[in-house]
Write a protein that holds these residues in place. Structure first.
Motif, PDB file in Angstrom:
ATOM      1  N   GLY A 185      -1.113  13.460   7.683  1.00 26.91           N
ATOM      2  CA  GLY A 185      -0.875  12.897   8.999  1.00 26.91           C
ATOM      3  C   GLY A 185      -2.110  12.286   9.639  1.00 26.91           C
ATOM      4  N   ALA A 186      -3.273  12.385   8.987  1.00 27.93           N
ATOM      5  CA  ALA A 186      -4.516  11.904   9.582  1.00 27.93           C
ATOM      6  C   ALA A 186      -4.757  10.415   9.339  1.00 27.93           C
ATOM      7  CB  ALA A 186      -5.706  12.703   9.051  1.00 27.93           C
ATOM      8  N   VAL A 187      -4.017   9.805   8.418  1.00 28.36           N
ATOM      9  CA  VAL A 187      -4.240   8.405   8.054  1.00 28.36           C
ATOM     10  C   VAL A 187      -3.021   7.571   8.439  1.00 28.36           C
ATOM     11  CG1 VAL A 187      -4.617   6.824   6.108  1.00 28.36           C
ATOM     12  CG2 VAL A 187      -5.762   9.045   6.145  1.00 28.36           C
ATOM     13  N   LYS A 188      -3.266   6.412   9.051  1.00 26.01           N
ATOM     14  CA  LYS A 188      -2.204   5.463   9.374  1.00 26.01           C
ATOM     15  C   LYS A 188      -2.605   4.113   8.797  1.00 26.01           C
ATOM     16  CE  LYS A 188      -2.473   5.996  13.806  1.00 26.01           C
ATOM     17  NZ  LYS A 188      -2.290   5.839  15.247  1.00 26.01           N
ATOM     18  N   ILE A 189      -1.632   3.385   8.264  1.00 25.64           N
ATOM     19  CA  ILE A 189      -1.859   2.019   7.799  1.00 25.64           C
ATOM     20  C   ILE A 189      -1.481   1.091   8.950  1.00 25.64           C
ATOM     21  CG2 ILE A 189      -1.252   0.253   6.102  1.00 25.64           C
ATOM     22  CD1 ILE A 189      -2.529   2.678   4.816  1.00 25.64           C
ATOM     23  N   VAL A 190      -2.424   0.283   9.405  1.00 27.12           N
ATOM     24  CA  VAL A 190      -2.155  -0.687  10.461  1.00 27.12           C
ATOM     25  C   VAL A 190      -2.721  -2.035  10.044  1.00 27.12           C
ATOM     26  CG1 VAL A 190      -2.150   1.017  12.328  1.00 27.12           C
ATOM     27  CG2 VAL A 190      -4.251  -0.137  11.750  1.00 27.12           C
ATOM     28  N   GLU A 191      -2.056  -3.092  10.477  1.00 28.09           N
ATOM     29  CA  GLU A 191      -2.578  -4.424  10.228  1.00 28.09           C
ATOM     30  C   GLU A 191      -3.468  -4.801  11.402  1.00 28.09           C
ATOM     31  OE1 GLU A 191      -1.032  -8.956   9.418  1.00 28.09           O
ATOM     32  OE2 GLU A 191       0.230  -7.257   8.848  1.00 28.09           O
ATOM     33  N   VAL A 192      -4.692  -5.144  11.103  1.00 32.31           N
ATOM     34  CA  VAL A 192      -5.637  -5.559  12.127  1.00 32.31           C
ATOM     35  C   VAL A 192      -5.573  -7.086  12.195  1.00 32.31           C
ATOM     36  CG1 VAL A 192      -8.050  -5.561  12.845  1.00 32.31           C
ATOM     37  CG2 VAL A 192      -7.108  -3.560  11.680  1.00 32.31           C
ATOM     38  N   PRO A 193      -5.176  -7.642  13.345  1.00 33.42           N
ATOM     39  CA  PRO A 193      -5.035  -9.094  13.437  1.00 33.42           C
ATOM     40  C   PRO A 193      -6.396  -9.791  13.377  1.00 33.42           C
ATOM     41  CG  PRO A 193      -4.727  -8.091  15.590  1.00 33.42           C
ATOM     42  CD  PRO A 193      -4.865  -6.964  14.603  1.00 33.42           C
ATOM     43  N   PRO A 194      -6.395 -11.029  12.920  1.00 28.58           N
ATOM     44  CA  PRO A 194      -7.655 -11.792  12.905  1.00 28.58           C
ATOM     45  C   PRO A 194      -8.213 -11.903  14.320  1.00 28.58           C
ATOM     46  CG  PRO A 194      -5.911 -12.990  11.754  1.00 28.58           C
ATOM     47  CD  PRO A 194      -5.268 -11.813  12.426  1.00 28.58           C
ATOM     48  N   ALA A 195      -9.524 -11.915  14.422  1.00 28.25           N
ATOM     49  CA  ALA A 195     -10.173 -12.018  15.724  1.00 28.25           C
ATOM     50  C   ALA A 195     -11.520 -12.713  15.558  1.00 28.25           C
ATOM     51  CB  ALA A 195     -10.377 -10.636  16.328  1.00 28.25           C
ATOM     52  N   TYR A 232       0.826  -1.196   0.000  1.00 32.30           N
ATOM     53  CA  TYR A 232       0.000   0.000   0.000  1.00 32.30           C
ATOM     54  C   TYR A 232       0.863   1.250   0.000  1.00 32.30           C
ATOM     55  CZ  TYR A 232      -2.952  -3.711   1.773  1.00 32.30           C
ATOM     56  OH  TYR A 232      -3.596  -4.904   1.921  1.00 32.30           O
ATOM     57  N   PRO A 233       0.440   2.273  -0.740  1.00 35.01           N
ATOM     58  CA  PRO A 233       1.180   3.533  -0.689  1.00 35.01           C
ATOM     59  C   PRO A 233       1.105   4.144   0.708  1.00 35.01           C
ATOM     60  CG  PRO A 233      -0.768   3.731  -2.106  1.00 35.01           C
ATOM     61  CD  PRO A 233      -0.712   2.321  -1.604  1.00 35.01           C
ATOM     62  N   ASN A 234       2.112   4.901   1.063  1.00 36.82           N
ATOM     63  CA  ASN A 234       2.132   5.552   2.373  1.00 36.82           C
ATOM     64  C   ASN A 234       1.212   6.769   2.374  1.00 36.82           C
ATOM     65  OD1 ASN A 234       4.074   3.879   3.686  1.00 36.82           O
ATOM     66  ND2 ASN A 234       5.638   4.845   2.409  1.00 36.82           N
ATOM     67  N   PRO A 235       0.527   6.985   3.496  1.00 39.69           N
ATOM     68  CA  PRO A 235      -0.272   8.213   3.611  1.00 39.69           C
ATOM     69  C   PRO A 235       0.650   9.428   3.584  1.00 39.69           C
ATOM     70  CG  PRO A 235      -0.812   6.658   5.362  1.00 39.69           C
ATOM     71  CD  PRO A 235       0.406   6.139   4.674  1.00 39.69           C
ATOM     72  N   LEU A 236       0.101  10.572   3.216  1.00 42.71           N
ATOM     73  CA  LEU A 236       0.885  11.804   3.249  1.00 42.71           C
ATOM     74  C   LEU A 236       1.216  12.155   4.685  1.00 42.71           C
ATOM     75  CD1 LEU A 236      -0.982  13.930   0.562  1.00 42.71           C
ATOM     76  CD2 LEU A 236       1.077  12.546   0.299  1.00 42.71           C
ATOM     77  N   THR A 237       2.352  12.787   4.872  1.00 41.70           N
ATOM     78  CA  THR A 237       2.781  13.177   6.211  1.00 41.70           C
ATOM     79  C   THR A 237       2.594  14.676   6.395  1.00 41.70           C
ATOM     80  OG1 THR A 237       5.046  13.621   5.552  1.00 41.70           O
ATOM     81  CG2 THR A 237       4.525  11.351   6.207  1.00 41.70           C
TER      82      THR A 237
END
Length: 148
Positions: free
Chosen positions: A81-91, A66-71
């Motif tokens: 700076g309002a968007v972060k890419i995070v991996e959400v683990p299975p649950a 995925y492209p990086n959000p703007l900083t």
């Protein structure tokens, strides 16, 4: 609009629009590659005050697909700076489906009904006794939905 960790209401999230607009802008090209991506459904909001979109992996790229959000240093977008890419683990989640508008009161009613049903069925929640049970609301409003 509340920040993560600050008090918020579902009404703040759904009526403010800032979080949705920042995420949508990221998907439509406000990222370091200027790449447009498909908007996925559902959109979710968490009891911690986060709004999430879910990104599709192309199945080919292994590093960072995925492209990086703007900083904050980028000049080209006002939500930097309002968007972060995070991996959400299975649950494993307990789910209750409902229709209508997602308001703070409706979420509380639906959550209480779901927790009561789980308790009646003998399902134990993996949360310390007396702690607030976190929740995630997954929602989809089709394009023809009239805003409130």
């Amino acid at each position: 609009m509340s920040m993560v960790g600050e008090p918020y209401s579902m009404d703040d999230i759904t009526s403010g629009g800032a979080a949705f607009n920042a995420l949508a802008a990221y998907l439509f090209g406000a990222n370091d590659e200027g790449k447009s991506m498909e908007m996925t459904t559902p959109v979710s909001t968490t009891s911690a005050g986060e709004m999430r979109f879910y990104l599709k992996n192309d199945g080919v790229t292994t590093d960072s697909p995925y492209p990086n959000p703007l900083t904050e240093e980028d000049d080209s977008f006002n939500e930097k700076g309002a968007v972060k890419i995070v991996e959400v683990p299975p649950a494993r989640l307990a789910v209750a489906r409902f229709t209508g508008f997602v308001t703070e009161g409706e979420v509380a009613r639906q959550k209480d009904a779901l927790l009561s049903s789980l308790a009646a069925d003998g399902v134990e929640i993996d949360v310390p006794h007396g702690a607030v049970v976190p929740h995630v609301v997954f929602q989809y409003n089709p394009p023809y939905t009239i805003p409130i």
